[in-house]
Design an enzyme around this catalytic site. Structure first.
Site, PDB file in Angstrom:
ATOM      1  N   GLU A  35       6.766  -5.466   8.318  1.00 11.46           N
ATOM      2  CA  GLU A  35       5.728  -4.947   7.195  1.00 11.46           C
ATOM      3  C   GLU A  35       6.259  -3.561   6.829  1.00 11.46           C
ATOM      4  O   GLU A  35       5.704  -2.690   7.126  1.00 11.46           O
ATOM      5  CB  GLU A  35       4.382  -4.947   7.802  1.00 11.46           C
ATOM      6  CG  GLU A  35       3.854  -6.510   7.889  1.00 11.46           C
ATOM      7  CD  GLU A  35       2.299  -6.392   8.557  1.00 11.46           C
ATOM      8  OE1 GLU A  35       1.642  -5.318   8.537  1.00 11.46           O
ATOM      9  OE2 GLU A  35       1.789  -7.466   8.740  1.00 11.46           O
ATOM     10  N   HIS A  74       1.019  -3.828  15.189  1.00 14.51           N
ATOM     11  CA  HIS A  74       1.689  -2.646  14.590  1.00 14.51           C
ATOM     12  C   HIS A  74       2.190  -1.495  15.473  1.00 14.51           C
ATOM     13  O   HIS A  74       0.979  -0.989  16.320  1.00 14.51           O
ATOM     14  CB  HIS A  74       0.996  -1.979  13.408  1.00 14.51           C
ATOM     15  CG  HIS A  74       1.610  -1.031  12.832  1.00 14.51           C
ATOM     16  ND1 HIS A  74       2.360   0.063  13.168  1.00 14.51           N
ATOM     17  CD2 HIS A  74       1.873  -1.091  11.217  1.00 14.51           C
ATOM     18  CE1 HIS A  74       2.965   0.781  11.972  1.00 14.51           C
ATOM     19  NE2 HIS A  74       2.609   0.252  10.919  1.00 14.51           N
ATOM     20  N   LYS A  95       0.984  -1.331  -0.191  1.00 13.76           N
ATOM     21  CA  LYS A  95      -0.062   0.206  -0.243  1.00 13.76           C
ATOM     22  C   LYS A  95       0.835   1.373   0.084  1.00 13.76           C
ATOM     23  O   LYS A  95       0.371   2.282  -0.354  1.00 13.76           O
ATOM     24  CB  LYS A  95      -0.868   0.217   1.140  1.00 13.76           C
ATOM     25  CG  LYS A  95      -0.278  -0.245   2.656  1.00 13.76           C
ATOM     26  CD  LYS A  95      -1.246  -0.177   3.770  1.00 13.76           C
ATOM     27  CE  LYS A  95      -0.425  -0.445   5.098  1.00 13.76           C
ATOM     28  NZ  LYS A  95      -0.134  -1.831   5.302  1.00 13.76           N
TER      29      LYS A  95
END
Length: 423
Positions: A289, A214, A86
């Protein structure tokens, strides 16, 4: 160099969505980013003899992405990077990372397909979306993308019905960790809800193999990365009591390209690496990530001043200037207010070099506005700049993440093309 770009062009063309991006890929650009910028501007001026206004454009340096990957592998050798698609899904970026052997963090059917079209094995994809559309889940099952996240009961029932063979990561909240982007507001199971979720998954016969989180962005305290891992470790222990033998932890994203909030990537990596080794044995796989880490510094946006408004002041005070550029808050600067981008401004005046220091000349209070009809389309409400003219260019570095992917074509303003080079 040209042959290398030609090969990449052919490979990108095979992707299902590549046609939309190939229009932006120049095969003839070579040299430094500054050289490519000047070359493109000269071409715009040659093509528009009566007007020096051209569309905004990006120049991307693939060499930056390769060097970032080398840095990651050097300072975080145990943690496997799964690039967050993304952040920047340009085909040449994805292909470069695929060739380097990274995994990919995908959040939709389209993102999954883009990566599969690059001949990436499904095992190198994590479907990192806790609330999955059923058609996306079916697509993942069809193409054997097993690794995915969840954080609620409804998702477990959905997965049981549509993809019982999935390998699941329980995403948890890290609410005590303060960053500029608080992911815990939307994603992640609270620590007091993890045990009931594990029990439900066990009753449904689903395979939970690890924990995901996250920590956030712009984190000013390195200790936060260890705190997040301690939460993950507690869920590992909780799962073991229920009969699960977890073997994977996903430490998420938020890694800066260089320095953020006064902390370098190297400091973060050192603290995180030590915490991982302290809390998880070597047979536990660790992935991350990163998105901005790879793409931020690789892209430079070039915008032209299409108009200038001089605001007169009373007395002997200096005027202020309003500069209107050909990209704005509805385009590449869409995520500016969210803290996702922190561009570095430079200027390029006619017949001069790109300049980032004007300490030796007079500066004026200035504002920078986008090209649309919206009064909210401002990039900088107040800044100090030397006197610029219509036709000059404002150059924005560190514009590789959450820029073009988040932009629109509001008012018919086209998205900037991308010209690639490799240094």
């Amino acid at each position: 160099m040209a042959k290398q770009f030609e090969n990449n062009m052919e490979e990108c063309f095979s992707t299902s969505k590549g046609v939309f991006y190939l229009k932006s890929l120049s095969l003839e650009d070579n040299g430094s980013v500054s050289q490519v910028i000047k070359k493109r501007i000269e071409a715009i001026n040659d093509e528009n003899q009566e007007s020096e206004e051209g569309d905004a454009f990006f120049v991307a340096d693939i060499g930056v992405i390769k060097r970032q990957h080398k840095k990651w592998k050097t300072v975080l050798p145990r943690i496997e990077p799964f690039y967050a698609v993304k952040s920047n899904p340009e085909p040449l970026v994805l292909k470069t990372l695929a060739n380097l052997g990274t995994g990919f963090d995908c959040a939709s059917k389209d993102e999954i397909q883009r990566i599969l079209d690059l001949s990436v094995d499904p095992s190198r994809i994590v479907f990192a979306q806790t609330t999955k559309q059923i058609s996306f889940l079916r697509h993942a099952q069809k193409h054997k993308v097993k690794l995915m996240t969840f954080d609620n009961e409804d998702e477990l029932y959905k997965i049981k019905h549509k993809y019982p063979g999935a390998e699941l990561l329980l995403r948890i909240q890290t609410d005590k960790i303060k960053g500029s982007v608080n992911f815990g507001m939307k994603f992640g199971a609270s620590l007091d809800s993890t045990k009931p979720l594990l029990q439900l998954a066990k009753a449904l016969g689903l395979n939970i193999i690890g924990v995901s989180y996250h920590a956030g962005c712009l984190i000013a305290e390195p200790r936060a990365y260890r705190d997040a891992l301690e939460h993950a470790r507690s869920v590992f222990d909780e799962a073991k009591e229920l009969g699960y033998d977890m073997n994977l932890v996903d430490v998420g994203g938020g890694f800066p390209a260089t320095m953020e909030a006064g902390i370098t990537f190297e400091v973060i990596a050192s603290r995180l690496s030590q915490a991982v080794d302290d809390m998880f044995p070597k047979d536990v796989r660790v992935i991350a990530e990163p998105g901005r880490f790879y793409s931020t510094n690789a892209f430079t946006l070039c915008t032209q001043i299409i108009s200038r408004r001089v605001v007169s002041t009373e007395g002997d005070s200096d005027p202020t200037f309003m500069y209107y550029i050909n990209d704005g808050i509805f385009g590449s600067f869409r995520t500016l207010d969210f803290g996702y981008i922190h561009p570095v401004l430079k200027v390029l005046r006619k017949n001069q070099e790109i300049q980032d220091d004007w300490s030796g000349e007079k500066v004026y209070t200035s504002s920078i506005w986008g090209p649309t009809c919206s009064p909210d389309d401002f990039v900088a409400k107040e800044t100090k700049l030397p006197k610029l003219e219509s036709g000059d260019w404002i150059i924005w570095e560190k514009m590789g993440s959450y820029t073009s992917p988040a932009s629109s074509e509001f008012n018919g303003i086209p998205k900037p093309k991308v010209y690639f080079t490799e240094t």
